[in-house]
Design a protein around this motif. Structure first.
Motif, short mmCIF file in Angstrom:
data_model
loop_
_atom_site.label_atom_id
_atom_site.label_comp_id
_atom_site.label_asym_id
_atom_site.label_seq_id
_atom_site.Cartn_x
_atom_site.Cartn_y
_atom_site.Cartn_z
N ALA A 561 0.83 -1.21 0.00
CA ALA A 561 0.00 0.00 0.00
C ALA A 561 0.86 1.26 0.00
O ALA A 561 2.02 1.26 0.44
N SER A 562 0.27 2.34 -0.46
CA SER A 562 0.96 3.63 -0.46
C SER A 562 0.95 4.21 0.95
O SER A 562 0.21 3.76 1.83
N ALA A 563 1.76 5.24 1.16
CA ALA A 563 1.81 5.90 2.46
C ALA A 563 0.45 6.47 2.84
O ALA A 563 0.03 6.43 3.99
N ALA A 564 -0.27 7.00 1.83
CA ALA A 564 -1.59 7.57 2.10
C ALA A 564 -2.57 6.49 2.56
O ALA A 564 -3.39 6.71 3.46
N GLU A 565 -2.49 5.30 1.96
CA GLU A 565 -3.38 4.20 2.35
C GLU A 565 -3.05 3.70 3.76
O GLU A 565 -3.95 3.34 4.53
N MET A 566 -1.76 3.66 4.09
CA MET A 566 -1.38 3.27 5.45
C MET A 566 -1.89 4.27 6.48
O MET A 566 -2.41 3.89 7.54
N THR A 567 -1.77 5.55 6.14
CA THR A 567 -2.25 6.61 7.04
C THR A 567 -3.75 6.52 7.24
O THR A 567 -4.27 6.68 8.35
N LEU A 568 -4.48 6.23 6.13
CA LEU A 568 -5.93 6.11 6.22
C LEU A 568 -6.33 4.94 7.12
O LEU A 568 -7.25 5.05 7.94
N ALA A 569 -5.62 3.82 7.01
CA ALA A 569 -5.91 2.66 7.86
C ALA A 569 -5.72 3.00 9.33
O ALA A 569 -6.50 2.59 10.19
N LYS A 570 -4.65 3.75 9.63
CA LYS A 570 -4.40 4.16 11.02
C LYS A 570 -5.50 5.10 11.52
O LYS A 570 -5.95 5.01 12.68
N LYS A 571 -5.97 6.02 10.67
CA LYS A 571 -7.04 6.94 11.07
C LYS A 571 -8.32 6.17 11.40
O LYS A 571 -9.05 6.50 12.33
N ARG A 572 -8.59 5.13 10.60
CA ARG A 572 -9.78 4.32 10.86
C ARG A 572 -9.66 3.57 12.19
O ARG A 572 -10.63 3.47 12.95
#
Length: 613
Positions: A561-572
Motif C-alpha cells: 500500500a501507499s503511504a496515504a493508504e497506510m495513514t488512512l488505515a491508522k485513522k480508521r
C-alpha cells in the motif's frame, strides 16, 4: 467432562501461624489432592507441584524469575554494582505518612542535569500540592502530599525534566522517583525486628542478583512457598509465602524474628510475589487472599492435561496471635503484626461445594484479618444477604493502637444476577447496600464502596477496627430494577445438557475466553469516521465481552500500500478506538495499522479485546 455449574457455601480459614479450622468432611473419592507440602516441579513431579516463583518490586519494569536451590546450595553470585531506584536520593522526605497528615518533600536538581522545565506527579495514595512545576533554570522544588484519615497504601513521587524542550514530560525524562507508604508504622511494615534463623527449611527460591537488586532489604535471602491441602480432611488448598535466610554454608532456615523464633519476619510489602502451581485435574472456585492487589488465574485441567493456578499479590500486615483467647472481645491484643502473604483456594470438583447452583467459581476475597478467622461469603437464601467475616485482635501489641482492617470481594456480574436478580451490574452502586457490624452488634466505622469494573462488582471496605466485624451486602429496599425469580431452563455450555432451575433469576454463564477477536464492517471509500453500522459493531463488542480491560484496534491495508493508504488505515483504527472509549473509558486502548494479504480484511478494522486481569 466437568459442568460449569458450581455451588456456594462458607469456608473459614485462619492464619497458618495460628490454626486452620475447617469442618472435616470426606473428600471426593474421584479427586485426590496431596495432603503434604507440594514439592518443586521436575521431570518426576509433574503435577501437584510448584512450577515457578517470581518477584517484582513495585516500580520495576519486569518480574525477576526465581530458581529453587536446595539447602546447602546457592546461585553463583554475579558481582555488580548495587542497583537502586533512579534518582531516589534526589527527593528527600518521609517513607511513611500517617493517615490524615500532610508530608513535606523537597527535590534538588543535579548539577549535570539539563536546566529545563520540571514537573512533579504522584501515583497512588495522596494528593500533591506546592511546587508541582518548575520553570527552566529552577534547581529545587518543595511540595507536599496530603492524606485522608482513611487512606492506606503505597504512593510514589516522580520528578521529570523537559530534557528535549518540547514542553512535554515523557517516561524517558523521569529523573527521580520516591516511594512512600500511608499507614501507621506497624501497618506499613516499618520497625522490623532483626532477623534470626528459625526452623530449618529444605531450600529457597532466590536469584543470583537477589542482593544486587535490593531484595535483601528486609534481611532475608529468598522465599519458601508452603502449599498443601488445608488439612487431612479436605482437598481445598492453603498456601503461605515465607522469608528464608541462609548461613555461611548456604543452609536455609525460616527468617524469624529475634524476639520470637517461632514467628516469621516481615515480607517486603513493596514486592509483588507471583506463584504458579500445577494443579492436575483440580477446578478452582472461590479464592481467599491475605494479600493486596490479589490476582488468581486458573487453567482447568483434565485427565490428559493438567491444569495450573497462578497467584499474585503483595504482602499485607496481619495481626498475629499465639492463643485463640486473643480473639475474644474488644480488649484483645495481638502478639505481633507481621507482613505476610497467604491464600485459600476452594476446589470445586469436590463434594464440599457451595449451596447456590450456577455460580462462576471466580469470586475472590482479600483481607488482612486472618488470625481470628476469615470467611468466604455466607449466603442467606431467605434474606438474600451475603455476609463475610474477618477477624483479628482488637489492639496492636502496644495494647493502645486499634488494628485496622480491609476487606475486598470481587463478584462476577453474572453471579450478582443469580444471587439478587441484578440484571444490570452497572447499577450495583444504587442497587446494593453494605453494612459493617462490630462484634457487639453495633455499626462499625468504616469506608465502604461498591463499584462495577470489567464484568465484576467490586466490594471494598476499609478502615474498620477488629476484632470480628461482619460485612453484609444485600438489596437496597428502594431499588426497583431487580428481575423477578421464575422457573428457567438453561443449557450447560460444556455438557450441552438442559437443566431446570426453580425460583431462579437467570442462567449460569460459561467462562469468557481471555482474548476475543472481531472485525468491523468495511469503511466506505476514503472515509475515516465511524458510521452508524460500525458504531453498532463496536457497541456490540463491548456489551458482549464486559470482562475485557484492553481494546486494540488494527486498521488493515493491502500489501504494498501507499503511504496515504497506510495513514488512512491508522485513522480508521483511531476512529474505532476513540468511539469505543467514548462508550467505556475503563478499558485501555491502542490503535495501529498493519498490512494483510487477504482482500477481505482491507478497509476494515480488526478489534482484539483482552482480559489481562
Amino acid at each position: 467432562m466437568s459442568s460449569v455449574w458450581t455451588k456456594f457455601r462458607s469456608i473459614a480459614a485462619v492464619s497458618a501461624l495460628a490454626a486452620l479450622v475447617l469442618t472435616p468432611a470426606p473428600a471426593n473419592a474421584e479427586l485426590a489432592v496431596p495432603k503434604t507440602a507440594w514439592p518443586v516441579c521436575d521431570d518426576f513431579r509433574v503435577d501437584f507441584c510448584i512450577e515457578s516463583v517470581s518477584i517484582q518490586p513495585l516500580g520495576s519494569k519486569t518480574a525477576l524469575e526465581l530458581k529453587w536451590y536446595d539447602s546447602g546450595t546457592a546461585p553463583e553470585v554475579v558481582a555488580e554494582e548495587p542497583v537502586s531506584i533512579p534518582g531516589e536520593e534526589l527527593v528527600t522526605g518521609p517513607e511513611v505518612i500517617t493517615p490524615g497528615e500532610t508530608a513535606t518533600f523537597s527535590f534538588t536538581l543535579p548539577a549535570a542535569a539539563p536546566k529545563q522545565a520540571l514537573s512533579v506527579t504522584v501515583n497512588g495514595v495522596g494528593v500533591l500540592s506546592g511546587d508541582t512545576k518548575g520553570a527552566a533554570g529552577a534547581t529545587a522544588l518543595n511540595f507536599s502530599v496530603a492524606t485522608a484519615a482513611t487512606d492506606q497504601g503505597p504512593g510514589a513521587i516522580a520528578v521529570f525534566v523537559d530534557a528535549d524542550g518540547d514542553g512535554k514530560f515523557g517516561a524517558p525524562e523521569r529523573i527521580a522517583l520516591k516511594s512512600y507508604q500511608v499507614g501507621s508504622p506497624s501497618e506499613v511494615g516499618t520497625g522490623i525486628d532483626p532477623v534470626a534463623p528459625g526452623k530449618a527449611l529444605a531450600g529457597r527460591w532466590t536469584h543470583p542478583k537477589w542482593d544486587t537488586y535490593g531484595l535483601d532489604a528486609y534481611g532475608y535471602d529468598g522465599l519458601k512457598i508452603d502449599l498443601s491441602a488445608a488439612n487431612a480432611f479436605t482437598n481445598h488448598l492453603f498456601f503461605t509465602a515465607y522469608p528464608v535466610v541462609a548461613d555461611e554454608t548456604n543452609k536455609t532456615f525460616l527468617a524469624a524474628r529475634q524476639s520470637n523464633l517461632q514467628m516469621a519476619a516481615n515480607l517486603n510489602m513493596d514486592d509483588r510475589i507471583t506463584i504458579k502451581v500445577r494443579t492436575g485435574e483440580i477446578i478452582t472456585g472461590v479464592s481467599i487472599g491475605i494479600a493486596n492487589s490479589l490476582k488468581f488465574e486458573a487453567v482447568a485441567g483434565t485427565a490428559e492435561v493438567g491444569g495450573s493456578l497462578t497467584i499474585s499479590g503483595t504482602p499485607v500486615p496481619v495481626p498475629q496471635i499465639t492463643n485463640m483467647k486473643q480473639c475474644e472481645g474488644e480488649t484483645s491484643t495481638a502478639t505481633a503484626v507481621v507482613n505476610t502473604m497467604q491464600g485459600f483456594v476452594v476446589v470445586e470438583n469436590d463434594d464440599m461445594g457451595f449451596g447456590v447452583d450456577g455460580l462462576s467459581g471466580r469470586l475472590s476475597v482479600a483481607s488482612n484479618g486472618a488470625s481470628c478467622g476469615i470467611s468466604t461469603p455466607v449466603w442467606n437464601d431467605e434474606t438474600e444477604t451475603l455476609q463475610w467475616q474477618a477477624g483479628a485482635p482488637h489492639f496492636e501489641p502496644d495494647g493502645v493502637t486499634p488494628n485496622k482492617g480491609f476487606y475486598k470481594a470481587v463478584i462476577p456480574a453474572n453471579d450478582a444476577l443469580l444471587l439478587w436478580g441484578l440484571a444490570d451490574p452497572k447499577k450495583a452502586v444504587t442497587a446494593l447496600t453494605i453494612s459493617v457490624v462490630n462484634e457487639n452488634g453495633g455499626p462499625a466505622v468504616a469506608v465502604s464502596k461498591i463499584a462495577y469494573l470489567h464484568g465484576n462488582i467490586i466490594i471494598d471496605v476499609t478502615g474498620f477496627n477488629f476484632s470480628k466485624p461482619k460485612i453484609q451486602i444485600k438489596k437496597a429496599g428502594n431499588f426497583k430494577g431487580f428481575v423477578k425469580a421464575k422457573t428457567i431452563k438453561c443449557v450447560d455450555p460444556v455438557t450441552k445438557k438442559t437443566v431446570t432451575f426453580n425460583d431462579a433469576y437467570g442462567c449460569p454463564k460459561a467462562p469468557e475466553k481471555p482474548v476475543q477477536n472481531f472485525v468491523t464492517d468495511k469503511f466506505a471509500g476514503s472515509a475515516s469516521s465511524v458510521n452508524a453500522t460500525i458504531k453498532k459493531n463496536v457497541s456490540g463488542y463491548l456489551k458482549g465481552f464486559i470482562e475485557a480491560n484492553k481494546f486494540v484496534c488494527t486498521g488493515v491495508y493491502k500489501q504494498g500500500a501507499s503511504a496515504a493508504e497506510m495513514t488512512l488505515a491508522k485513522k480508521r483504527a483511531d476512529a474505532v478506538c476513540n468511539y469505543a472509549k467514548s462508550l467505556d473509558k475503563t478499558l485501555s486502548y491502542f490503535a495501529e495499522a498493519k498490512p494483510s494479504s487477504s482482500a477481505g480484511y482491507v478497509g476494515k478494522v480488526m478489534v482484539t479485546m483482552k482480559n489481562e486481569s
